[in-house]
Design an enzyme around this catalytic site. Structure first.
Site, PDB file in Angstrom:
ATOM      1  N   GLY A 177       9.005  35.431  83.828  1.00  0.00           N
ATOM      2  CA  GLY A 177       9.510  36.303  82.789  1.00  0.00           C
ATOM      3  C   GLY A 177       8.747  36.037  81.508  1.00  0.00           C
ATOM      4  CE1 TYR A 178       3.788  37.129  80.369  1.00  0.00           C
ATOM      5  CE2 TYR A 178       5.004  38.087  82.187  1.00  0.00           C
ATOM      6  CZ  TYR A 178       3.855  37.521  81.685  1.00  0.00           C
ATOM      7  OH  TYR A 178       2.770  37.318  82.506  1.00  0.00           O
ATOM      8  CG  LEU A 179      10.474  33.312  76.534  1.00  0.00           C
ATOM      9  CD1 LEU A 179      10.143  31.857  76.314  1.00  0.00           C
ATOM     10  CD2 LEU A 179      11.958  33.566  76.375  1.00  0.00           C
TER      11      LEU A 179
END
Length: 156
Positions: free
Chosen positions: A29-31
């Site tokens: 996932g990406y922050l």
């Protein structure tokens, strides 16, 4: 901080499978998916990794990369903070004529997308291309994992 130099290609066939040396599942996932920097959380083989990548060079071949292994408990907590549409894929490590290729077979919202990448020692580094490599997609932003979580392959 290390400089990541890689080229990416679409896959034209499954004939790469005859040279697989390992296989593992990845959820990431990406922050942050800012084009000038991305912050990624990856979970694979019961390990977590936090990775920060800088913006790509003009030709798309290189960018700065920093990565740190995290305890799996922390990685599982942090992934809940990531943006929607996690990337789910199986990665194959493939040996071909003395070079290592990483083949990503995407699942979920990116099912049907199959990408090979090879990490290079320099932008001028040469390698023999296997027959299963198709169109080069190095530097084409819509194929970046950070973009695939925002605009999944199945919606193209």
């Amino acid at each position: 901080m290390k400089k990541e130099i890689e080229r990416k290609f679409l896959i034209t066939s499954n004939s790469f499978k005859q040279n697989i040396s390992s296989k593992y599942n990845i959820v990431q996932g990406y922050l942050s998916t800012d084009p000038s920097r991305s912050v990624r959380l990856r979970i694979s083989n019961s390990k977590g990794y936090l990775t920060i990548k800088g913006g790509a060079s003009k030709n798309g071949l290189s960018r700065l990369e920093w990565e740190k292994e995290l305890p799996i408990k922390e990685a599982n907590e942090l992934i809940t903070l990531c943006l929607p549409n996690k990337i789910v894929k199986t990665r194959y490590k493939v040996n071909y004529k003395g070079r290592i290729f990483y083949i990503d077979i995407f699942e979920g919202m990116n099912e049907g997308l199959n990408i090979a990448e090879i990490e290079l020692n320099s932008e001028q580094d040469n390698f023999e291309k296997p027959k299963w490599l198709g169109k080069e997609i190095t530097g084409i932003k819509k194929y970046y994992n950070s973009q695939l979580c925002q605009n999944p392959f199945t919606k193209w």
